[in-house]
Design a protein around this motif. Sequence first.
Motif, PDB file in Angstrom:
ATOM      1  N   GLN A 154      -8.432  22.000   9.344  1.00 35.19           N
ATOM      2  CA  GLN A 154      -8.074  20.831  10.139  1.00 35.19           C
ATOM      3  C   GLN A 154      -8.591  19.535   9.521  1.00 35.19           C
ATOM      4  OE1 GLN A 154     -10.325  23.087  10.848  1.00 35.19           O
ATOM      5  NE2 GLN A 154     -11.556  22.578  12.637  1.00 35.19           N
ATOM      6  N   PHE A 155      -9.360  19.620   8.410  1.00 38.31           N
ATOM      7  CA  PHE A 155      -9.875  18.395   7.801  1.00 38.31           C
ATOM      8  C   PHE A 155      -8.812  17.753   6.927  1.00 38.31           C
ATOM      9  CE2 PHE A 155     -13.534  21.484   7.485  1.00 38.31           C
ATOM     10  CZ  PHE A 155     -13.914  21.261   8.788  1.00 38.31           C
ATOM     11  N   ARG A 156      -8.752  16.426   6.987  1.00 37.69           N
ATOM     12  CA  ARG A 156      -7.845  15.673   6.126  1.00 37.69           C
ATOM     13  C   ARG A 156      -8.652  14.564   5.476  1.00 37.69           C
ATOM     14  NH1 ARG A 156      -5.303  19.368   7.285  1.00 37.69           N
ATOM     15  NH2 ARG A 156      -3.315  19.550   8.357  1.00 37.69           N
ATOM     16  N   ILE A 157      -8.403  14.340   4.192  1.00 43.03           N
ATOM     17  CA  ILE A 157      -9.158  13.324   3.472  1.00 43.03           C
ATOM     18  C   ILE A 157      -8.209  12.260   2.941  1.00 43.03           C
ATOM     19  CG2 ILE A 157     -10.584  12.923   1.425  1.00 43.03           C
ATOM     20  CD1 ILE A 157     -11.547  15.931   2.177  1.00 43.03           C
ATOM     21  N   LEU A 158      -8.477  11.017   3.280  1.00 46.84           N
ATOM     22  CA  LEU A 158      -7.694   9.890   2.781  1.00 46.84           C
ATOM     23  C   LEU A 158      -8.489   9.296   1.633  1.00 46.84           C
ATOM     24  CD1 LEU A 158      -5.143   8.165   3.369  1.00 46.84           C
ATOM     25  CD2 LEU A 158      -6.616   6.646   4.675  1.00 46.84           C
ATOM     26  N   ARG A 159      -7.916   9.350   0.445  1.00 44.26           N
ATOM     27  CA  ARG A 159      -8.668   8.957  -0.747  1.00 44.26           C
ATOM     28  C   ARG A 159      -7.993   7.778  -1.435  1.00 44.26           C
ATOM     29  NH1 ARG A 159     -12.127  11.818  -3.992  1.00 44.26           N
ATOM     30  NH2 ARG A 159     -11.725  13.753  -2.890  1.00 44.26           N
ATOM     31  N   ALA A 160      -8.765   6.735  -1.740  1.00 44.38           N
ATOM     32  CA  ALA A 160      -8.218   5.598  -2.479  1.00 44.38           C
ATOM     33  C   ALA A 160      -8.290   5.926  -3.958  1.00 44.38           C
ATOM     34  CB  ALA A 160      -9.017   4.342  -2.177  1.00 44.38           C
ATOM     35  N   VAL A 161      -7.136   6.013  -4.635  1.00 46.23           N
ATOM     36  CA  VAL A 161      -7.175   6.274  -6.078  1.00 46.23           C
ATOM     37  C   VAL A 161      -6.968   4.983  -6.865  1.00 46.23           C
ATOM     38  CG1 VAL A 161      -6.440   8.669  -5.890  1.00 46.23           C
ATOM     39  CG2 VAL A 161      -4.740   6.906  -6.221  1.00 46.23           C
ATOM     40  N   ILE A 167       0.855  -1.189   0.000  1.00 45.48           N
ATOM     41  CA  ILE A 167       0.000   0.000   0.000  1.00 45.48           C
ATOM     42  C   ILE A 167       0.886   1.231   0.000  1.00 45.48           C
ATOM     43  CG2 ILE A 167      -1.716   1.269   1.362  1.00 45.48           C
ATOM     44  CD1 ILE A 167      -2.293  -1.623   2.597  1.00 45.48           C
ATOM     45  N   LEU A 168       0.547   2.175  -0.839  1.00 42.23           N
ATOM     46  CA  LEU A 168       1.284   3.429  -0.881  1.00 42.23           C
ATOM     47  C   LEU A 168       0.396   4.537  -0.322  1.00 42.23           C
ATOM     48  CD1 LEU A 168       3.741   5.103  -2.105  1.00 42.23           C
ATOM     49  CD2 LEU A 168       2.278   5.410  -4.090  1.00 42.23           C
ATOM     50  N   VAL A 169       0.916   5.294   0.631  1.00 41.48           N
ATOM     51  CA  VAL A 169       0.172   6.437   1.154  1.00 41.48           C
ATOM     52  C   VAL A 169       0.934   7.697   0.756  1.00 41.48           C
ATOM     53  CG1 VAL A 169      -0.686   7.602   3.213  1.00 41.48           C
ATOM     54  CG2 VAL A 169      -0.772   5.125   3.086  1.00 41.48           C
ATOM     55  N   GLY A 170       0.378   8.448  -0.193  1.00 42.99           N
ATOM     56  CA  GLY A 170       1.050   9.655  -0.678  1.00 42.99           C
ATOM     57  C   GLY A 170       0.440  10.899  -0.067  1.00 42.99           C
ATOM     58  N   GLY A 171       1.172  11.995  -0.112  1.00 43.62           N
ATOM     59  CA  GLY A 171       0.626  13.249   0.392  1.00 43.62           C
ATOM     60  C   GLY A 171       1.715  14.299   0.509  1.00 43.62           C
ATOM     61  N   ASP A 172       1.310  15.546   0.629  1.00 46.70           N
ATOM     62  CA  ASP A 172       2.260  16.637   0.778  1.00 46.70           C
ATOM     63  C   ASP A 172       3.031  16.483   2.087  1.00 46.70           C
ATOM     64  OD1 ASP A 172       1.635  18.019  -1.556  1.00 46.70           O
ATOM     65  OD2 ASP A 172      -0.121  18.928  -0.619  1.00 46.70           O
ATOM     66  N   PRO A 173       4.277  16.963   2.126  1.00 45.65           N
ATOM     67  CA  PRO A 173       5.015  16.924   3.388  1.00 45.65           C
ATOM     68  C   PRO A 173       4.257  17.715   4.464  1.00 45.65           C
ATOM     69  CG  PRO A 173       6.468  17.515   1.574  1.00 45.65           C
ATOM     70  CD  PRO A 173       5.074  17.521   1.033  1.00 45.65           C
ATOM     71  N   GLY A 174       4.187  17.176   5.648  1.00 44.02           N
ATOM     72  CA  GLY A 174       3.565  17.881   6.768  1.00 44.02           C
ATOM     73  C   GLY A 174       2.056  17.765   6.830  1.00 44.02           C
ATOM     74  N   VAL A 204       2.246  -1.077  -6.754  1.00 48.55           N
ATOM     75  CA  VAL A 204       1.600  -1.458  -5.501  1.00 48.55           C
ATOM     76  C   VAL A 204       0.136  -1.849  -5.747  1.00 48.55           C
ATOM     77  CG1 VAL A 204       3.114  -0.034  -4.095  1.00 48.55           C
ATOM     78  CG2 VAL A 204       1.017   0.938  -5.009  1.00 48.55           C
ATOM     79  N   ASP A 205      -0.468  -2.471  -4.744  1.00 49.17           N
ATOM     80  CA  ASP A 205      -1.850  -2.923  -4.883  1.00 49.17           C
ATOM     81  C   ASP A 205      -2.832  -1.794  -4.627  1.00 49.17           C
ATOM     82  OD1 ASP A 205      -1.236  -5.719  -5.232  1.00 49.17           O
ATOM     83  OD2 ASP A 205      -0.588  -5.672  -3.138  1.00 49.17           O
ATOM     84  N   THR A 206      -2.464  -0.918  -3.706  1.00 48.96           N
ATOM     85  CA  THR A 206      -3.397   0.108  -3.272  1.00 48.96           C
ATOM     86  C   THR A 206      -2.664   1.440  -3.182  1.00 48.96           C
ATOM     87  OG1 THR A 206      -4.599  -1.535  -1.994  1.00 48.96           O
ATOM     88  CG2 THR A 206      -4.968   0.750  -1.385  1.00 48.96           C
ATOM     89  N   VAL A 207      -3.270   2.480  -3.720  1.00 50.22           N
ATOM     90  CA  VAL A 207      -2.692   3.816  -3.628  1.00 50.22           C
ATOM     91  C   VAL A 207      -3.679   4.715  -2.901  1.00 50.22           C
ATOM     92  CG1 VAL A 207      -1.826   5.813  -4.897  1.00 50.22           C
ATOM     93  CG2 VAL A 207      -1.420   3.516  -5.780  1.00 50.22           C
ATOM     94  N   LEU A 208      -3.249   5.261  -1.783  1.00 52.75           N
ATOM     95  CA  LEU A 208      -4.096   6.181  -1.032  1.00 52.75           C
ATOM     96  C   LEU A 208      -3.417   7.546  -1.015  1.00 52.75           C
ATOM     97  CD1 LEU A 208      -4.744   3.941   2.127  1.00 52.75           C
ATOM     98  CD2 LEU A 208      -6.013   3.970  -0.011  1.00 52.75           C
ATOM     99  N   TYR A 209      -4.199   8.596  -1.185  1.00 48.90           N
ATOM    100  CA  TYR A 209      -3.619   9.929  -1.050  1.00 48.90           C
ATOM    101  C   TYR A 209      -4.237  10.623   0.152  1.00 48.90           C
ATOM    102  CZ  TYR A 209      -0.610   9.877  -5.058  1.00 48.90           C
ATOM    103  OH  TYR A 209       0.419   9.583  -5.899  1.00 48.90           O
ATOM    104  N   ALA A 231     -12.166   1.972  -5.620  1.00 53.04           N
ATOM    105  CA  ALA A 231     -11.366   3.193  -5.658  1.00 53.04           C
ATOM    106  C   ALA A 231     -12.338   4.350  -5.433  1.00 53.04           C
ATOM    107  CB  ALA A 231     -10.669   3.321  -6.995  1.00 53.04           C
ATOM    108  N   ASP A 232     -11.822   5.530  -5.179  1.00 48.98           N
ATOM    109  CA  ASP A 232     -12.645   6.725  -4.971  1.00 48.98           C
ATOM    110  C   ASP A 232     -13.286   6.769  -3.598  1.00 48.98           C
ATOM    111  OD1 ASP A 232     -12.292   8.292  -7.098  1.00 48.98           O
ATOM    112  OD2 ASP A 232     -13.842   7.359  -8.313  1.00 48.98           O
TER     113      ASP A 232
END
Length: 454
Positions: free
Chosen positions: A244-251, A91-98, A231-236, A258-259
């Motif tokens: 303060q909201f953060r969204i974890l999205r399966a692409v 699984i890959l979890v991507g996102g901006d630093p911080g 990878v099998d799963t990519v999450l951003y 997905a989505d």
Amino acid sequence: MAKTKSFSCSACGAAHARWTGRCDGCGAWNTIVQEAPLSAGPASKSLGTRRGQAIALSDLATEEAPPPRTLCGVAELDRVLGGGLVPASAILVGGDPGIGKSTLLLQAAARFARTGLKTIYVSGEEASAQVRMRARRLGLADAPVQLAAETNLRDILTTLEAEKPGLAIIDSIQTMWADNVDSAPGSVSQVRAAAHELTSFAKRHGISIIMVGHVTKDGQIAGPRVVEHMVDTVLYFEGERGHQFRILRAVKNRFGPADEIGVFEMTGAGLAEVTNPSALFLSERGTPSPGSAVFAGIEGTRPVLVELQALVASSPHSQPRRTVVGWDGGRLAMILAVLEARCGIPFAGLDVYLNVAGGLKISEPAADLAVAAALLSAREDAALPADCVVFGEISLSGALRPASQTENRLKEAQKLGFTAAIAPAGGKTGTVAGLTLTRPGDLTGFVGETFGAG
Ligand code: TYD
Ligand code: MG
């Protein structure tokens, strides 16, 4: 033989014969870097005539039990994973630093460890003491997670082989260093090689591996897109720094839809899950004001209501501004063109701003009608009814197309206290008690019904 250098894009990994300013693969500027070529074996030799072994084939109907899944208990994360963690998956979890990737994964590690899954957290960025300090702040110090601060991939794989965990977290893939690849950590070849090794290790040994990947804006280090295909799963993990909201999205997800999105809130004590995102996205909404429309959308398998805000003002520029946050700029241009061509409502000489409240990014075409409603409401300076949701797709002819899952959208609206909905005629709808449904046949009809003559 002299080693020839090759060029590749650090954002998407596309190979290039020479350096250029812009990657034609992904359109990013200044991301082409020179790389030592990946060893692909001697190119001149063919496989030859030596015979391999015949592979046993099976048919599609072969019965196989669904993979056992481990739930961590954070519903927002379990759902985005497709219903829990699958063994032998990468699984890959991507996102901006911080943005909070390390926080999320440390919390997830603690949850998985407490369910009895042996969990190892390898940090290539922070010292163990730093990770321990964060764990203490998050109230997770007593979770049975094994820690290591290491970047040498060979040592990490050897350790994982000996320890046989159920889950290993690698934070981050860009700090990993494979000693068989002759370039700096973070370069396209290193990131690719490390992700490839980790992914095949996960498959061979039946452990789940979660890798963190920083999204980067310049070409200094390779971004997570370079490894998305492996990878099998990519999450951003996305969100605005100020929110303060953060969204974890399966692409991408080989084990689920997905989505799918999971919504979290960054608090002083780490990330808290938000089980009712509609209530959250609408919480900042005051009394009905011109330019605001509530869109009943679907994110993955779940209906989500969100406020769209538009501002239309006369422009001092010869080229009026079109600014969009959280939606597609091309799609906005299309809606403006359709409103002008089919309904005779011009936006020439007017600046148009569109914002999706709460930092959510919407990609559904069903938002078209809600966008049109917000734009018209802003332009006419007339507020829409306060307790009304809008959705539906607009075609270039000015016709309206029904959206999928109409009933789910209506039910969610009704649950949150809305009493009216505007949605295109046609398609499947049940009636939802307590909700008055207006069903315009086309965009002109919608404009007429909602804003008088328009
Ligand atoms: P981090 O997980 O280190 O981000 P990433 O790994 O994606 O680079 O998160 C860093 C931000 O999160 C930092 O700016 C502070 C904030 N934060 C909180 O607001 N509350 C907390 O409890 C924690 C641990 C971090
Ligand atoms: Mg981090």
